[in-house]
Design an enzyme around this catalytic site. Structure first.
Site, mmCIF file in Angstrom:
data_model
loop_
_atom_site.group_PDB
_atom_site.id
_atom_site.type_symbol
_atom_site.label_atom_id
_atom_site.label_comp_id
_atom_site.label_asym_id
_atom_site.label_seq_id
_atom_site.Cartn_x
_atom_site.Cartn_y
_atom_site.Cartn_z
ATOM 1 N N ASP A 1 25.713 -38.103 0.969
ATOM 2 C CA ASP A 1 25.770 -37.167 -0.160
ATOM 3 C C ASP A 1 26.613 -35.930 0.132
ATOM 4 O OD1 ASP A 1 24.083 -38.924 -1.377
ATOM 5 O OD2 ASP A 1 22.312 -37.628 -1.354
ATOM 6 N N ARG B 1 14.463 -24.021 -4.329
ATOM 7 C CA ARG B 1 15.216 -23.728 -3.106
ATOM 8 C C ARG B 1 15.223 -22.230 -2.818
ATOM 9 N NH1 ARG B 1 20.776 -27.406 -3.383
ATOM 10 N NH2 ARG B 1 19.773 -29.466 -3.202
ATOM 11 N N GLU C 1 0.828 -1.211 0.000
ATOM 12 C CA GLU C 1 0.000 0.000 0.000
ATOM 13 C C GLU C 1 0.863 1.261 0.000
ATOM 14 O OE1 GLU C 1 -2.255 -3.083 2.561
ATOM 15 O OE2 GLU C 1 -0.193 -2.605 1.991
ATOM 16 N N GLU D 1 14.261 -32.510 1.256
ATOM 17 C CA GLU D 1 14.954 -33.287 0.236
ATOM 18 C C GLU D 1 15.646 -34.495 0.861
ATOM 19 O OE1 GLU D 1 17.458 -31.241 -2.499
ATOM 20 O OE2 GLU D 1 16.080 -29.576 -2.794
ATOM 21 N N ARG E 1 22.582 -22.795 -6.616
ATOM 22 C CA ARG E 1 23.741 -22.663 -7.503
ATOM 23 C C ARG E 1 23.362 -22.518 -8.975
ATOM 24 N NH1 ARG E 1 24.691 -26.846 -4.179
ATOM 25 N NH2 ARG E 1 24.469 -28.428 -5.811
#
Length: 340
Positions: free
Chosen positions: A203, A187, A53, A284, A210
């Protein structure tokens, strides 16, 4: 679609320019109309800065037109002092003629108070215009403000024969590069990203943005028994990381360890994130982490990539039944599910 809906549709459109930059606030757009012509518009650009506004009124060149103008705003104008003054007071100050509001604000500091202020000042108010579209746009904010926990998005990639990873936990790369780029876009749109112990261990992900430009989410990891080494990428200090566990509370720079009890661990985790201003989270994690949130029904939607490759054996992917829609991402099937 009538003229009022067209103006509100424009307000919804510009509100989304703030996506990824305004949380924990909602996305809000505002359009000001005089004699069937838009004379001002604005949106909430960044958390802590002017609301929609304010920006819309500032964009009006001739403020003398405001008393005969109609305002279209996607969410009820605030009625309290936060990082900025109340927007309801600003509209009253300029004596606008009428205000169309798509959705009331469920925030207890605002709910019906902004509308009440406007009406008390003699300004005509109408609510519910394009309510469904505006609610869908702000589903994260509306859900989290009502349920006091973040909006949860599950995401995983699986092979065409239904496996998340090989038996040795290797899961790189199941989906194609276009799907992975899309994940990085997601993400940047959410407040936080979460994985479990095994995903962090096997992992060693960075969990940042990225492939596209955008802000990095807060990194969340579940490590109940503190098995993870602080040498992992998650604890490199480049971004805020929160580790939920059963053993200790501590803070070391950008890294924070939060102790929870084993009872209702996942629900308590989400409730704690809400108190930290996290309104949405993308999970994830591996199968164990995904299954925990699925079993407790602590999820709102799921986005599942199914690639063309097969493993033959390995760690099976979760199975959901709440199918919503499907897309093709250069050969990968992307299936959306919604938890009713």
């Amino acid at each position: 679609m009538n003229e009022h809906e067209l103006y509100m549709l424009r307000a919804i459109e510009i509100a989304q320019y703030g996506k990824g930059n305004v949380s924990p606030n909602p996305m809000v757009g505002c359009v000001i109309v005089y004699n069937n012509k838009i004379i001002g518009e604005g949106w909430h650009r960044k958390y802590g800065e002017g609301h929609a506004e304010v920006n819309a009124i500032n964009s009006v060149q001739d403020k003398r037109l405001l008393p005969e103008s109609t305002v279209y705003v996607t969410l009820e104008p605030c009625a309290h002092y936060g990082k900025t003054p109340p927007c309801a007071d600003l509209l009253i100050e300029h004596s606008v003629k009428k205000v169309f509001i798509a959705v009331p604000d469920p925030n207890p500091l605002v709910l019906e108070k902004g509308i009440g202020k406007l009406k008390k000042a003699g300004i005509a108010v109408e609510t519910g215009l394009l309510k469904e579209l505006a609610s869908e746009m702000n589903k994260r904010f509306l859900f989290s403000m009502t349920k006091k926990r973040p909006y949860v998005i599950l995401k995983w990639a699986e092979t065409n024969d239904g496996f998340l990873a090989r038996e040795n936990h290797d899961s790189k790369w199941i989906s194609n590069q276009y799907s992975r780029m899309l994940v990085h876009t997601w993400r940047a749109e959410e407040d936080a990203i979460l994985v479990g112990t095994n995903t962090a261990l096997y992992d060693d992900p960075r969990l940042n943005v990225r492939e596209v430009s955008g802000k990095n989410p807060v990194r969340i990891v579940i490590d109940r028994h503190l098995r993870l080494s602080t040498d992992l990428n998650l604890f490199d200090g480049s971004e805020r990381t929160i580790c939920y566990n059963l053993k200790e509370d501590k803070v070391d720079g950008q890294n924070e360890w939060v102790q929870l009890t084993s009872d209702h661990f996942e629900k308590s985790l989400l409730e704690d994130l809400y108190t930290k201003g996290i309104r949405s989270i993308i999970i994830e994690g591996g199968k164990k982490t995904l299954d925990l949130f699925i079993q407790e029904s602590l999820w709102n939607e799921a986005r599942v990539f199914i690639s063309q490759q097969t493993f033959g054996c390995g760690i099976k992917a979760p199975v959901l039944k709440a199918f919503c829609r499907e897309e093709n991402i250069h050969g990968d099937r992307l299936i959306y599910y919604k938890n009713s």
